[in-house]
Design a protein around this motif. Structure first.
Motif, PDB file in Angstrom:
ATOM      1  N   CYS A 160       0.849  -1.195   0.000  1.00 61.80           N
ATOM      2  CA  CYS A 160       0.000   0.000   0.000  1.00 61.80           C
ATOM      3  C   CYS A 160       0.879   1.238   0.000  1.00 61.80           C
ATOM      4  N   VAL A 161       0.618   2.145  -0.923  1.00 58.67           N
ATOM      5  CA  VAL A 161       1.306   3.430  -0.952  1.00 58.67           C
ATOM      6  C   VAL A 161       0.324   4.517  -0.524  1.00 58.67           C
ATOM      7  N   VAL A 162       0.701   5.262   0.511  1.00 61.87           N
ATOM      8  CA  VAL A 162      -0.088   6.405   0.970  1.00 61.87           C
ATOM      9  C   VAL A 162       0.604   7.670   0.471  1.00 61.87           C
ATOM     10  N   LEU A 163      -0.099   8.446  -0.326  1.00 60.36           N
ATOM     11  CA  LEU A 163       0.442   9.707  -0.837  1.00 60.36           C
ATOM     12  C   LEU A 163      -0.014  10.845   0.070  1.00 60.36           C
ATOM     13  N   GLY A 164       0.917  11.402   0.822  1.00 60.83           N
ATOM     14  CA  GLY A 164       0.587  12.467   1.762  1.00 60.83           C
ATOM     15  C   GLY A 164       0.915  12.046   3.182  1.00 60.83           C
ATOM     16  N   ARG A 165       1.284  13.027   3.999  1.00 63.39           N
ATOM     17  CA  ARG A 165       1.693  12.720   5.380  1.00 63.39           C
ATOM     18  C   ARG A 165       1.067  13.692   6.381  1.00 63.39           C
ATOM     19  N   SER A 166      -0.156  14.109   6.107  1.00 63.54           N
ATOM     20  CA  SER A 166      -0.853  15.014   7.022  1.00 63.54           C
ATOM     21  C   SER A 166      -1.238  14.272   8.301  1.00 63.54           C
ATOM     22  N   ASN A 167      -1.450  15.058   9.367  1.00 67.90           N
ATOM     23  CA  ASN A 167      -1.875  14.460  10.637  1.00 67.90           C
ATOM     24  C   ASN A 167      -3.308  13.941  10.571  1.00 67.90           C
ATOM     25  N   ILE A 168      -4.098  14.494   9.647  1.00 63.84           N
ATOM     26  CA  ILE A 168      -5.511  14.140   9.566  1.00 63.84           C
ATOM     27  C   ILE A 168      -5.735  12.877   8.751  1.00 63.84           C
ATOM     28  N   VAL A 187       3.476  -1.013   3.983  1.00 64.38           N
ATOM     29  CA  VAL A 187       3.093   0.375   3.697  1.00 64.38           C
ATOM     30  C   VAL A 187       4.295   1.263   3.388  1.00 64.38           C
ATOM     31  N   ALA A 188       4.147   2.062   2.348  1.00 59.92           N
ATOM     32  CA  ALA A 188       5.123   3.109   2.030  1.00 59.92           C
ATOM     33  C   ALA A 188       4.387   4.444   2.031  1.00 59.92           C
ATOM     34  N   VAL A 189       4.977   5.432   2.678  1.00 62.47           N
ATOM     35  CA  VAL A 189       4.397   6.780   2.703  1.00 62.47           C
ATOM     36  C   VAL A 189       5.228   7.667   1.783  1.00 62.47           C
ATOM     37  N   CYS A 190       4.596   8.207   0.758  1.00 66.11           N
ATOM     38  CA  CYS A 190       5.292   9.055  -0.214  1.00 66.11           C
ATOM     39  C   CYS A 190       4.787  10.492  -0.124  1.00 66.11           C
ATOM     40  N   HIS A 191       5.679  11.424  -0.511  1.00 65.65           N
ATOM     41  CA  HIS A 191       5.341  12.845  -0.413  1.00 65.65           C
ATOM     42  C   HIS A 191       6.190  13.627  -1.409  1.00 65.65           C
ATOM     43  N   SER A 192       6.185  14.937  -1.287  1.00 67.61           N
ATOM     44  CA  SER A 192       6.840  15.775  -2.287  1.00 67.61           C
ATOM     45  C   SER A 192       8.349  15.562  -2.377  1.00 67.61           C
ATOM     46  N   HIS A 193       8.955  15.029  -1.330  1.00 69.95           N
ATOM     47  CA  HIS A 193      10.398  14.817  -1.342  1.00 69.95           C
ATOM     48  C   HIS A 193      10.784  13.350  -1.557  1.00 69.95           C
ATOM     49  N   SER A 194       9.815  12.518  -1.901  1.00 66.37           N
ATOM     50  CA  SER A 194      10.110  11.102  -2.145  1.00 66.37           C
ATOM     51  C   SER A 194      10.859  10.925  -3.464  1.00 66.37           C
ATOM     52  N   ALA A 195      11.903  10.110  -3.427  1.00 69.87           N
ATOM     53  CA  ALA A 195      12.656   9.813  -4.643  1.00 69.87           C
ATOM     54  C   ALA A 195      11.923   8.741  -5.444  1.00 69.87           C
ATOM     55  N   LYS A 199       7.758   5.133  -9.397  1.00 77.14           N
ATOM     56  CA  LYS A 199       8.138   3.731  -9.261  1.00 77.14           C
ATOM     57  C   LYS A 199       7.438   3.113  -8.049  1.00 77.14           C
ATOM     58  N   GLU A 200       7.413   3.839  -6.930  1.00 70.95           N
ATOM     59  CA  GLU A 200       6.729   3.350  -5.724  1.00 70.95           C
ATOM     60  C   GLU A 200       5.259   3.067  -6.023  1.00 70.95           C
ATOM     61  N   CYS A 201       4.618   3.995  -6.716  1.00 72.64           N
ATOM     62  CA  CYS A 201       3.195   3.841  -7.021  1.00 72.64           C
ATOM     63  C   CYS A 201       2.940   2.681  -7.976  1.00 72.64           C
ATOM     64  N   ARG A 202       3.799   2.516  -8.960  1.00 71.14           N
ATOM     65  CA  ARG A 202       3.602   1.441  -9.938  1.00 71.14           C
ATOM     66  C   ARG A 202       3.711   0.048  -9.305  1.00 71.14           C
ATOM     67  N   GLU A 203       4.384  -0.041  -8.170  1.00 72.23           N
ATOM     68  CA  GLU A 203       4.534  -1.319  -7.482  1.00 72.23           C
ATOM     69  C   GLU A 203       3.410  -1.570  -6.470  1.00 72.23           C
ATOM     70  N   ALA A 204       2.535  -0.590  -6.289  1.00 71.70           N
ATOM     71  CA  ALA A 204       1.515  -0.676  -5.245  1.00 71.70           C
ATOM     72  C   ALA A 204       0.274  -1.451  -5.685  1.00 71.70           C
ATOM     73  N   ASP A 205      -0.222  -2.281  -4.778  1.00 70.60           N
ATOM     74  CA  ASP A 205      -1.508  -2.951  -4.978  1.00 70.60           C
ATOM     75  C   ASP A 205      -2.650  -1.998  -4.617  1.00 70.60           C
ATOM     76  N   ILE A 206      -2.370  -1.117  -3.649  1.00 67.86           N
ATOM     77  CA  ILE A 206      -3.364  -0.147  -3.171  1.00 67.86           C
ATOM     78  C   ILE A 206      -2.695   1.217  -3.094  1.00 67.86           C
ATOM     79  N   ILE A 207      -3.309   2.230  -3.694  1.00 68.88           N
ATOM     80  CA  ILE A 207      -2.819   3.606  -3.581  1.00 68.88           C
ATOM     81  C   ILE A 207      -3.894   4.439  -2.892  1.00 68.88           C
ATOM     82  N   ILE A 208      -3.508   5.097  -1.810  1.00 69.69           N
ATOM     83  CA  ILE A 208      -4.410   6.010  -1.111  1.00 69.69           C
ATOM     84  C   ILE A 208      -3.849   7.410  -1.298  1.00 69.69           C
TER      85      ILE A 208
END
Length: 292
Positions: A160-168, A187-195, A199-208
């Protein structure tokens, strides 16, 4: 491709809550009571709080809306929070965010009695959630979990890739998806500074996707058969609409949807489930399920 219908799912759950409340009251129990504090006249907040009041009516809850102008002092707002903390008839309450810049949002959140914090933002609830203890889980992540369960979507062992790291949304969503009792996923957490984010998203079964950037997730970022949960709700100018705007998600729906096994629309996906989850938390507060 299956469209995940958050509106229909929320309606079903609210009907179940209403039936439970009806039985509680018939047996002499207390009607759950949700209060909301709204500061100022932000368009999105106005709509959101209005929908919460309607949802309370649908669930058989008592609801109270307390309104202030955006020039209210921090001290006065804290005094209102303290009053609700000590009001025995109020089971749970929320302070609608965002707040005016002169008010410290974290200070307000900290002042809320965590036993009435049905938004799940207080550090005690966040901490209990992080280690798997009973608590109020913030509404949007809880709504997403509910949708995944309702549609029988397998999460255990999935990436699962989570795009965003807000507290909410981002942080609690990642915590819940990795916990054995909830998502049990890798789980992988990706954001604006993710390298190499693509590639991370293409490997994900679930993208939030919860970054607030319209159409950020494109077809080349999604593998065939992926599950896409779009949390984004950004207002985009649209002269063809009476309102002058439309809601846009973080996902390029038209191009991404054909590649998916499941996908949420915007609107009508995660949004209705957020309010539905607030109702679930309020019911739990009324029943004193987590805290006596």
């Amino acid at each position: 491709m299956t469209l995940i219908d958050g509106k229909a799912t929320a309606a079903t759950i609210k009907a179940q809550i209403a039936e439970e409340v009806k039985e509680m009251v018939a047996k002499g129990g207390k009607q759950p009571h949700l209060a909301a504090i709204l500061v100022g006249h932000d368009g999105g907040s106005e709509t959101y709080v209005k929908n919460k009041v309607i949802a309370c009516e649908q669930c058989g809850f008592k609801s109270t809306l307390i309104r202030y102008e955006d020039d209210i002092t921090e001290e006065a707002l804290l005094a209102c929070v303290d009053k609700l903390n000590h009001d025995e008839d109020v089971d749970g309450f929320i302070v609608q965010l965002p707040l005016p810049k002169h008010i410290d949002e974290q200070k307000i959140i900290m002042a809320i009695d965590y036993k009435k914090d049905v938004d799940g933002f207080h550090p005690i609830n966040v901490g209990r959630m992080a280690i798997g203890l009973p608590c109020f889980i913030s509404a949007t992540p809880l709504g997403i979990l509910t949708l995944l369960q309702h549609y029988g979507i397998q999460t255990s062992g999935k990436k699962c890739v989570v795009l965003g790291r807000s507290n909410i949304v981002g942080k609690p969503m990642a915590q819940l998806m990795m916990q054995k009792q909830y998502g049990d996923a890798t789980v992988a957490v990706c954001h604006s500074h993710s390298a190499d984010l693509k590639k991370e998203c293409r490997e994900a079964d679930i993208i939030i996707a919860a970054i607030g950037c319209p159409n950020f997730v494109t077809a080349d970022m999604v593998k065939n058969g992926a599950v896409i949960i779009d949390v984004g709700t950004t207002r985009v100018s649209d002269a063809t609409r009476k309102s002058g705007f439309r809601l846009s998600g973080d996902v390029d729906f038209e191009k991404v949807a054909p590649k998916c096994s499941y996908i949420t629309p915007v609107p009508g996906g995660v949004g209705p489930m957020t309010i539905c989850s607030l109702m679930k938390n309020t019911l739990a507060a009324g029943k004193k399920e987590y805290y006596q």
